[in-house]
Write a protein that holds these residues in place. Sequence first.
Motif, PDB file in Angstrom:
ATOM      1  N   MET A  89       0.827  -1.210   0.000  1.00 17.65           N
ATOM      2  CA  MET A  89       0.000   0.000   0.000  1.00 17.65           C
ATOM      3  C   MET A  89       0.865   1.266   0.000  1.00 17.65           C
ATOM      4  N   ALA A  90       2.020   1.203   0.693  1.00 21.26           N
ATOM      5  CA  ALA A  90       2.916   2.362   0.796  1.00 21.26           C
ATOM      6  C   ALA A  90       3.948   2.407  -0.314  1.00 21.26           C
ATOM      7  N   LYS A  91       3.861   1.459  -1.276  1.00 21.37           N
ATOM      8  CA  LYS A  91       4.795   1.390  -2.405  1.00 21.37           C
ATOM      9  C   LYS A  91       6.249   1.226  -1.926  1.00 21.37           C
ATOM     10  N   LEU A  92       6.444   0.345  -0.950  1.00 20.24           N
ATOM     11  CA  LEU A  92       7.778   0.040  -0.443  1.00 20.24           C
ATOM     12  C   LEU A  92       8.228  -1.320  -0.972  1.00 20.24           C
ATOM     13  N   ASP A  93       9.501  -1.629  -0.765  1.00 20.57           N
ATOM     14  CA  ASP A  93      10.090  -2.889  -1.233  1.00 20.57           C
ATOM     15  C   ASP A  93       9.770  -3.991  -0.229  1.00 20.57           C
ATOM     16  N   ILE A  94       8.893  -4.925  -0.598  1.00 18.36           N
ATOM     17  CA  ILE A  94       8.497  -5.971   0.352  1.00 18.36           C
ATOM     18  C   ILE A  94       9.598  -7.016   0.545  1.00 18.36           C
ATOM     19  N   ALA A  95      10.548  -7.057  -0.375  1.00 23.99           N
ATOM     20  CA  ALA A  95      11.630  -8.038  -0.242  1.00 23.99           C
ATOM     21  C   ALA A  95      12.747  -7.538   0.677  1.00 23.99           C
ATOM     22  N   GLU A  96      12.815  -6.220   0.904  1.00 21.38           N
ATOM     23  CA  GLU A  96      13.863  -5.646   1.753  1.00 21.38           C
ATOM     24  C   GLU A  96      13.409  -5.673   3.212  1.00 21.38           C
ATOM     25  N   LYS A  97      14.083  -6.491   4.019  1.00 18.63           N
ATOM     26  CA  LYS A  97      13.717  -6.628   5.429  1.00 18.63           C
ATOM     27  C   LYS A  97      14.860  -6.245   6.361  1.00 18.63           C
ATOM     28  N   ARG A  98      15.974  -5.771   5.798  1.00 19.44           N
ATOM     29  CA  ARG A  98      17.147  -5.473   6.630  1.00 19.44           C
ATOM     30  C   ARG A  98      17.307  -3.992   6.929  1.00 19.44           C
ATOM     31  N   LEU A  99      16.721  -3.132   6.074  1.00 18.42           N
ATOM     32  CA  LEU A  99      16.916  -1.694   6.219  1.00 18.42           C
ATOM     33  C   LEU A  99      15.604  -0.985   6.531  1.00 18.42           C
ATOM     34  N   PRO A 100      15.686   0.138   7.234  1.00 22.01           N
ATOM     35  CA  PRO A 100      14.473   0.937   7.470  1.00 22.01           C
ATOM     36  C   PRO A 100      13.943   1.493   6.152  1.00 22.01           C
ATOM     37  N   GLN A 101      12.625   1.671   6.083  1.00 23.10           N
ATOM     38  CA  GLN A 101      12.005   2.256   4.899  1.00 23.10           C
ATOM     39  C   GLN A 101      10.917   3.238   5.339  1.00 23.10           C
ATOM     40  N   ASP A 102      10.693   4.243   4.508  1.00 29.18           N
ATOM     41  CA  ASP A 102       9.636   5.226   4.764  1.00 29.18           C
ATOM     42  C   ASP A 102       8.759   5.346   3.531  1.00 29.18           C
ATOM     43  N   GLY A 103       7.451   5.443   3.756  1.00 29.58           N
ATOM     44  CA  GLY A 103       6.524   5.576   2.637  1.00 29.58           C
ATOM     45  C   GLY A 103       5.290   6.356   3.039  1.00 29.58           C
ATOM     46  N   ARG A 104       4.332   6.339   2.124  1.00 24.24           N
ATOM     47  CA  ARG A 104       3.127   7.138   2.330  1.00 24.24           C
ATOM     48  C   ARG A 104       1.932   6.418   1.724  1.00 24.24           C
ATOM     49  N   ILE A 105       0.805   6.465   2.422  1.00 26.82           N
ATOM     50  CA  ILE A 105      -0.431   5.864   1.935  1.00 26.82           C
ATOM     51  C   ILE A 105      -1.518   6.934   1.962  1.00 26.82           C
TER      52      ILE A 105
END
Length: 600
Positions: A272-288
């Motif tokens: 929903m936030a258009k983030l990388d679902i395969a990346e689980k090691r690094l922090p991510q920020d997105g928007r919904i």
Amino acid sequence: METVSQSEKSWPAHPGASFATPVRPERLGEILVREDLITPEQLRKGLEYQCAQGGRLGTALVKLGFIADDDMAIILAQQYGLPAVNLAELDVDPEVVRVIPMETALRHQVLPVSRFGASLTVALADPTNVFALDDIKFRTGLSVEPVVASEGAISEAIRRFYGDAEDAERKKQIEDIVNFIDEGAAGSVELEADEEGTFNLAELEQAAEEAPVIRLVNYLLNDAVKHEASDIHLEPYEREYRVRYRIDGLLQTVMHPPVKLRDAIISRIKIMAKLDIAEKRLPQDGRIMVKLMHGGDKKQIDLRVSVLPTLYGEKIVMRLLDKENLRLDMTKLGFESESLATFQKAIFKPYGMVLVTGPTGSGKTNTLYSSITQLNKEDTNIITAEDPVEFQLPGINQVQMKDQIGLNFAAALRSFLRQDPNIILVGEIRDFETAEIAIKAAMTGHLVLSTLHTNDAPSTISRLMNMGVEPFLVATSVHLICAQRLVRRICAGCAAVDDSVLPQALVDAGFTAEEARAAKPQKGRGCASCGNRGYRGRVGLYEVMEITEPVRELILVGASAVELKRKAVEQGMITLRRSGLMKVVSGVTTLEEVMRETLL
């Protein structure tokens, strides 16, 4: 003349009833006056309140404070010739409570207290309520024995034994979703890592699109908006998955979804936030951006999503930004009249710097947005540098910071000065470079608004100097510093005088002895509109320090924050603590809230 409810006028024949039939009761008002528990004048006021508000006379008299809840229960028992029970001291078997559904208990204001064989003892405020007794007998198949308790005690006991109605509704919806999952509707949701600890991308995407997961995430968003939460926290632990809402500044646990849904829920939110679902090691920020139905209307909610890898999985925090909750009227933020006048005088100056300080979540952005909304005119060029841009304001040029490409506050400020601005808003002064450019802008004909993280207004001066800014630059450029905090507002629907606050506690908090004697602190009893918390909404505490000539001279000689504060108070500055105490006196918040957020 005393009015009597329909149920009190007669006791209709009730064939087949197995409960005790009380004798024709004497009128409640007559008993209370005869026993000297209320005066005839109080009875008259109670009847007027009953006519205006509806409900029972006993409840009206309790709400008006003419009689205590416990005394009312004893008189009701005397009136109907039935036993009275003290529900506050009663420990009811959960199995007995489950005999009557919560919906029935709420509708009739009754509570099952004991069961012996085929006989069920039920506490209620009106034992003449034949319809309630009939309904209970029909639903349970048991004979019903009524006992008397006050309406307030029954309401409190229902909350205690059944839980809040909204919480029960939430639990039921979650149980339906979990049952749906357990019945095999989402067999692919439980994911397993391969030998390298990674997940199959196709499986993640498939799990995120399972109907139960979508339903659960949608429910979370709707429920958070319904409860006016500012943040949603989804936290993974070794043996549980916890969801908490931040409501009025405090976190509250609302549910524990099955651990096996953890990765599917995370993947759904990431998609929903258009983030990388395969990346689980690094922090991510997105928007919904979502549109939800709330109160019969469709409203748009902007969610800022932050994903952080933790020991047992990724923690997600979603900040809910609802433009309808943004208050742009400065008179409604909580400023004292003197402080507001001082603040507005500073922001209407043609140049200089105004700083708003406080910890994260103290309402600084709202104060700045309210300020530039007042200043937003057709002949004025306003540019903002924000990280992130929380709300879009018409007529204002807002720039989103992007550190990864070098667009930080300092770089944005340099560009702003070539854009012919009248007013510049800098989201935060974090370093010497940003502070230096902002101060130079303030000294060259621009009004600069910005924020800092400091504990109070005087310590902001020391913070700027510690960054490396020269004292003479601070003294000549800064016009005003406003420190602020947010405290919970007492619910208007259940506010009452708090007799538990002793005068000495008020003196210890900062009141004078005379003020303590006159003060009548309030608290919220808890009601349906505030979710039985006693608080609803928040209000600001403000410490507005104007940089006057005497204060400017102290800055130039390197005075400490303590000396600056002493001089500012001498000149009329209202401190954060004093601002809070003034709101305690006016019944806006509680002493406990002020003590939690401020220091003497």
